[in-house]
Structures are given as structure tokens and as C-alpha cells.
Write a protein that holds these residues in place. Structure first.
Motif, mmCIF file in Angstrom:
data_model
loop_
_atom_site.group_PDB
_atom_site.id
_atom_site.type_symbol
_atom_site.label_atom_id
_atom_site.label_comp_id
_atom_site.label_asym_id
_atom_site.label_seq_id
_atom_site.Cartn_x
_atom_site.Cartn_y
_atom_site.Cartn_z
ATOM 1 N N ARG A 127 0.845 -1.197 0.000
ATOM 2 C CA ARG A 127 0.000 0.000 0.000
ATOM 3 C C ARG A 127 0.878 1.243 0.000
ATOM 4 N NH1 ARG A 127 -4.978 0.874 4.180
ATOM 5 N NH2 ARG A 127 -5.800 -0.768 2.826
ATOM 6 N N VAL A 128 0.649 2.132 -0.955
ATOM 7 C CA VAL A 128 1.350 3.419 -1.022
ATOM 8 C C VAL A 128 0.525 4.445 -0.253
ATOM 9 C CG1 VAL A 128 2.095 5.281 -2.550
ATOM 10 C CG2 VAL A 128 2.416 2.900 -3.246
ATOM 11 N N THR A 129 1.119 5.040 0.781
ATOM 12 C CA THR A 129 0.369 5.977 1.612
ATOM 13 C C THR A 129 1.068 7.329 1.714
ATOM 14 O OG1 THR A 129 1.376 5.602 3.799
ATOM 15 C CG2 THR A 129 -0.256 3.996 3.052
ATOM 16 N N ASP A 130 0.288 8.312 2.111
ATOM 17 C CA ASP A 130 0.814 9.649 2.381
ATOM 18 C C ASP A 130 1.326 9.736 3.816
ATOM 19 O OD1 ASP A 130 -1.505 9.818 3.973
ATOM 20 O OD2 ASP A 130 -2.622 10.855 2.412
ATOM 21 N N THR A 131 1.640 10.943 4.262
ATOM 22 C CA THR A 131 2.052 11.204 5.647
ATOM 23 C C THR A 131 1.318 12.452 6.124
ATOM 24 O OG1 THR A 131 3.887 12.690 5.111
ATOM 25 C CG2 THR A 131 4.346 10.318 5.041
ATOM 26 N N ARG A 132 1.745 12.993 7.264
ATOM 27 C CA ARG A 132 1.177 14.254 7.735
ATOM 28 C C ARG A 132 1.957 15.461 7.209
ATOM 29 N NH1 ARG A 132 2.656 13.544 12.706
ATOM 30 N NH2 ARG A 132 2.105 15.644 13.359
ATOM 31 N N LYS A 133 2.824 15.248 6.237
ATOM 32 C CA LYS A 133 3.589 16.359 5.639
ATOM 33 C C LYS A 133 2.729 17.042 4.579
ATOM 34 C CE LYS A 133 8.048 14.228 6.633
ATOM 35 N NZ LYS A 133 9.271 13.608 6.078
ATOM 36 N N THR A 134 1.667 17.662 5.050
ATOM 37 C CA THR A 134 0.712 18.338 4.179
ATOM 38 C C THR A 134 0.794 19.846 4.393
ATOM 39 O OG1 THR A 134 -0.991 18.074 5.883
ATOM 40 C CG2 THR A 134 -0.889 16.384 4.174
ATOM 41 N N THR A 135 0.181 20.589 3.481
ATOM 42 C CA THR A 135 0.134 22.041 3.614
ATOM 43 C C THR A 135 -0.874 22.414 4.691
ATOM 44 O OG1 THR A 135 0.514 22.156 1.221
ATOM 45 C CG2 THR A 135 -0.170 24.197 2.341
ATOM 46 N N LEU A 244 10.614 8.072 -6.927
ATOM 47 C CA LEU A 244 10.183 7.234 -8.047
ATOM 48 C C LEU A 244 11.282 6.283 -8.518
ATOM 49 C CD1 LEU A 244 8.077 9.813 -10.070
ATOM 50 C CD2 LEU A 244 7.243 7.690 -9.027
ATOM 51 N N ASN A 245 12.519 6.582 -8.200
ATOM 52 C CA ASN A 245 13.625 5.711 -8.594
ATOM 53 C C ASN A 245 13.823 4.540 -7.638
ATOM 54 O OD1 ASN A 245 14.363 7.303 -10.868
ATOM 55 N ND2 ASN A 245 15.441 8.726 -9.518
ATOM 56 N N THR A 246 13.294 4.654 -6.425
ATOM 57 C CA THR A 246 13.540 3.630 -5.404
ATOM 58 C C THR A 246 12.304 2.854 -4.979
ATOM 59 O OG1 THR A 246 13.239 5.237 -3.591
ATOM 60 C CG2 THR A 246 15.472 4.953 -4.480
ATOM 61 N N VAL A 247 11.109 3.366 -5.271
ATOM 62 C CA VAL A 247 9.896 2.797 -4.687
ATOM 63 C C VAL A 247 9.659 1.355 -5.148
ATOM 64 C CG1 VAL A 247 8.323 3.712 -6.467
ATOM 65 C CG2 VAL A 247 7.472 3.252 -4.156
ATOM 66 N N ALA A 248 9.950 1.032 -6.402
ATOM 67 C CA ALA A 248 9.709 -0.328 -6.885
ATOM 68 C C ALA A 248 10.610 -1.333 -6.180
ATOM 69 C CB ALA A 248 9.917 -0.396 -8.400
ATOM 70 N N GLU A 249 11.882 -0.981 -6.001
ATOM 71 C CA GLU A 249 12.813 -1.887 -5.320
ATOM 72 C C GLU A 249 12.405 -2.084 -3.864
ATOM 73 O OE1 GLU A 249 17.633 -2.442 -4.534
ATOM 74 O OE2 GLU A 249 16.867 -0.556 -5.373
ATOM 75 N N ILE A 250 11.963 -1.009 -3.212
ATOM 76 C CA ILE A 250 11.507 -1.124 -1.820
ATOM 77 C C ILE A 250 10.290 -2.045 -1.746
ATOM 78 C CG2 ILE A 250 10.483 0.154 0.110
ATOM 79 C CD1 ILE A 250 12.239 2.555 -0.777
ATOM 80 N N ALA A 251 9.378 -1.900 -2.700
ATOM 81 C CA ALA A 251 8.179 -2.745 -2.712
ATOM 82 C C ALA A 251 8.545 -4.221 -2.825
ATOM 83 C CB ALA A 251 7.263 -2.330 -3.853
ATOM 84 N N ARG A 252 9.589 -4.515 -3.573
ATOM 85 C CA ARG A 252 10.003 -5.915 -3.765
ATOM 86 C C ARG A 252 10.650 -6.510 -2.516
ATOM 87 N NH1 ARG A 252 11.416 -3.904 -9.022
ATOM 88 N NH2 ARG A 252 13.603 -3.620 -8.396
ATOM 89 N N CYS A 253 10.940 -5.684 -1.522
ATOM 90 C CA CYS A 253 11.560 -6.181 -0.283
ATOM 91 C C CYS A 253 10.555 -6.898 0.614
ATOM 92 C CB CYS A 253 12.188 -5.026 0.496
ATOM 93 S SG CYS A 253 13.591 -4.251 -0.327
ATOM 94 N N GLY A 254 9.268 -6.801 0.286
ATOM 95 C CA GLY A 254 8.264 -7.534 1.054
ATOM 96 C C GLY A 254 7.537 -6.734 2.111
ATOM 97 N N VAL A 255 7.674 -5.405 2.080
ATOM 98 C CA VAL A 255 6.970 -4.581 3.072
ATOM 99 C C VAL A 255 5.480 -4.532 2.740
ATOM 100 C CG1 VAL A 255 9.009 -3.192 3.533
ATOM 101 C CG2 VAL A 255 7.387 -2.435 1.789
ATOM 102 N N ASP A 256 4.678 -4.162 3.725
ATOM 103 C CA ASP A 256 3.233 -4.053 3.535
ATOM 104 C C ASP A 256 2.808 -2.646 3.124
ATOM 105 O OD1 ASP A 256 2.473 -6.779 4.636
ATOM 106 O OD2 ASP A 256 3.514 -5.930 6.374
ATOM 107 N N ILE A 257 3.548 -1.643 3.588
ATOM 108 C CA ILE A 257 3.177 -0.240 3.395
ATOM 109 C C ILE A 257 4.429 0.547 3.026
ATOM 110 C CG2 ILE A 257 2.216 1.833 4.527
ATOM 111 C CD1 ILE A 257 1.120 -0.359 6.663
ATOM 112 N N ILE A 258 4.293 1.493 2.108
ATOM 113 C CA ILE A 258 5.356 2.455 1.835
ATOM 114 C C ILE A 258 4.754 3.842 2.010
ATOM 115 C CG2 ILE A 258 7.058 3.327 0.207
ATOM 116 C CD1 ILE A 258 6.968 0.646 -1.233
ATOM 117 N N SER A 259 5.227 4.585 3.002
ATOM 118 C CA SER A 259 4.699 5.930 3.243
ATOM 119 C C SER A 259 5.651 6.956 2.635
ATOM 120 C CB SER A 259 4.499 6.185 4.743
ATOM 121 O OG SER A 259 5.681 5.964 5.478
ATOM 122 N N ILE A 260 5.059 7.933 1.939
ATOM 123 C CA ILE A 260 5.856 8.850 1.124
ATOM 124 C C ILE A 260 5.387 10.285 1.353
ATOM 125 C CG2 ILE A 260 6.601 9.393 -1.226
ATOM 126 C CD1 ILE A 260 5.633 6.480 -1.960
ATOM 127 N N GLY A 261 6.185 11.072 2.069
ATOM 128 C CA GLY A 261 5.837 12.468 2.310
ATOM 129 C C GLY A 261 5.777 13.283 1.038
#
Length: 278
Positions: A127-135, A244-261
Motif C-alpha cells: 500500500r502506497v500511503t501519504d504522511t502528515r507532511k501536508t500544507t 520514483l527511482n527507489t519505490v519499486a525496489e523497496i516494494a520488492r523487499c516484502g513490506v506491507d506499506i510504503i509511506s511517502i511524504g
């Protein structure tokens, strides 16, 4: 989005922009002069915030404004595509224009940027999620736009869940002590997440039985080791410096969530114009 909260914020935005009145428009046009315009895409993007937010800006400004030709949220549009048509008193259309465009441009930019990360992850079960780093002031709009782009939301605010971060741990003394204090205070229905920087901290989280372990700014090799160590005993979230250069490789590591500010703090706005018809 809660419509009452949405309208309250839109009123604040309109007050900020209009001030004591639109000196230009009110000097040129009478209150009864009518006109029509269209919101038009100036570049390709994914639409967010047109029918749900920009439309409401015009309606809050004047409920008599007529809206038509609205595209669906999440639509992919090309240069020249009409996003929405508006008609009504010229003065009110011009007063609402900038706030409506600002919000739709910002939200469409976030939706489009989020979709790039979701597409990069591909078929990985993550799951690709946001963070609290919002305006400040725009969180409901920006987090909604993440959803339109195919992402998911992390905590909306500090009451949405427990996330024990590095400064909590440093001030408290250890993960174990922080988790102990939190468990003594929160309801049993609330999950506990802990941010970790090392594999030793991951081991400490497992020993404490936390529900979600965040792997912060770890290399892919270390993330893979952590996932193997956790072995399904907690949800695993990767965070920190994801692009965008790293997210696919991180996803392949087996994590459930990737949070991206960056989904909210670094998304470029899309180019939308309001073209006059009459």
C-alpha cells in the motif's frame, strides 16, 4: 470529505482572496450581468478536486451558479479537455475563479504524482500511503487527492493512532518503556506503531509485540533482513526518502506499506485555465 468542513474552509479561502471586495470586477460589471466559462486542461493529468471541490467553491460563492460538463474524479485528461462549465453572474464567477483553480490544480497535481508511485509499484502487494507532511489548512484536500491517485491515507491527525517516533524514544529512554507507557493509556482497540532506525530496534519492537514496525531510511538489504526477522508478526512500513527511482525496489523487499511524504509536499500543481465563453 465532510461537506460542512469543506464549506467552512472554502469560505475562509474566499474571504482571504476577495477581502473587502473585487475592485476590478465590481468596477467593470454590474451584479446582474451574466456570463459563462469553462475550466480547461492545459496539460495531461489525472483529475482531482473539480466536481468535488472547485464546483463547491462556485456554489459557496453563489448557489445560483450553474455547473455542467463536469468530468469524473480520477479521469485522465489531455490538453484542451473541458473539466467543467460554469455560468452565472460574471462578478461571482470571477470572484470564485482563483480559489477554484488553485485547489483543483493542487489536488490534480497530487493525484497525478501519486498515480506515478502506484504504477511504479506495479503488482507488488503493498500500500502506497501519504504522511502528515501536508500544507497547513489543506490536509483534507491533499489526502483526498492521494486517494484519487490510487494511494491510501496514513494518520489524518495525531488522534488517529499511535506512532512512537525517534524523538519519543530519545526522550523516553527506550522503545520498551515508550510502548509500556502508551499501553497503559490507550484503549485496547488502538494499534501501536513504532519507528525504527536499526535491526536492533526491530528486535525490540518484536519483543514488545507492537502492531506495526516502521523501517525508517533503511537500505533495501536492511529492509529485506527486517522483513525476514519480523516474519509476519507485525505489519511492516518502509519510509524515508522514497522516490520514483527507489519505490519499486523497496516494494520488492516484502513490506506491507510504503509511506511517502513527497506525495503531498513535493507534487507539482497541474495547469488548469478558465476560458471565457460569453
Amino acid at each position: 470529505m465532510d461537506k460542512n468542513l469543506l464549506h467552512d474552509q472554502i469560505r475562509d479561502f474566499l474571504r482571504e482572496d476577495i477581502g473587502r471586495g473585487d475592485l476590478t470586477s465590481e468596477s467593470i460589471f454590474s451584479n446582474t450581468q451574466m456570463g459563462s466559462a469553462r475550466l480547461v486542461a492545459r496539460e495531461p493529468f489525472i483529475v482531482a478536486g473539480v466536481s468535488t471541490v472547485a464546483a463547491e467553491v462556485f456554489k459557496v460563492q453563489n448557489p445560483e451558479i450553474v455547473l455542467s460538463e463536469m468530468v469524473d474524479e480520477g479521469s485522465r485528461v489531455q490538453v484542451g479537455d473541458v473539466l467543467m462549465a460554469v455560468s452565472g453572474p460574471v462578478v461571482d464567477l470571477l470572484k470564485a475563479e482563483r480559489v477554484a483553480l488553485n485547489l483543483a490544480q493542487r489536488m490534480s497535481g497530487i493525484a497525478s504524482f501519486t498515480s506515478m508511485f502506484v504504477e511504479a509499484v506495479g503488482d507488488a502487494n503493498v500500500r502506497v500511503t501519504d504522511t502528515r507532511k501536508t500544507t497547513p489548512g489543506l490536509r483534507i484536500f491533499e489526502k483526498y487527492a492521494v486517494q484519487v491517485g490510487g494511494g491510501a491515507n496514513h494518520r489524518f491527525n495525531l488522534t488517529d493512532g499511535v506512532l512512537i517516533k525517534d524523538n519519543h524514544i530519545a526522550a523516553c529512554g527506550s522503545i520498551r518503556e515508550a510502548v509500556k507507557r502508551v499501553r497503559a493509556k490507550i484503549p485496547h482497540t488502538i494499534k501501536i506503531e513504532v519507528e525504527t532506525d536499526t535491526l536492533l530496534q526491530v528486535d525490540e519492537c518484536i519483543a514488545c509485540g507492537v502492531d506495526i514496525i516502521m523501517l525508517d531510511n533503511m537500505s533495501c538489504d536492511t529492509i529485506t533482513q527486517a522483513v525476514q526477522t519480523i516474519a509476519g508478526r507485525a505489519l511492516v512500513e518502509a519510509s524515508g526518502g522514497v522516490n520514483l527511482n527507489t519505490v519499486a525496489e523497496i516494494a520488492r523487499c516484502g513490506v506491507d506499506i510504503i509511506s511517502i511524504g513527497a506525495l503531498t509536499h513535493s507534487a507539482p500543481s497541474c495547469d488548469i485555465g478558465m476560458d471565457w465563453l460569453l
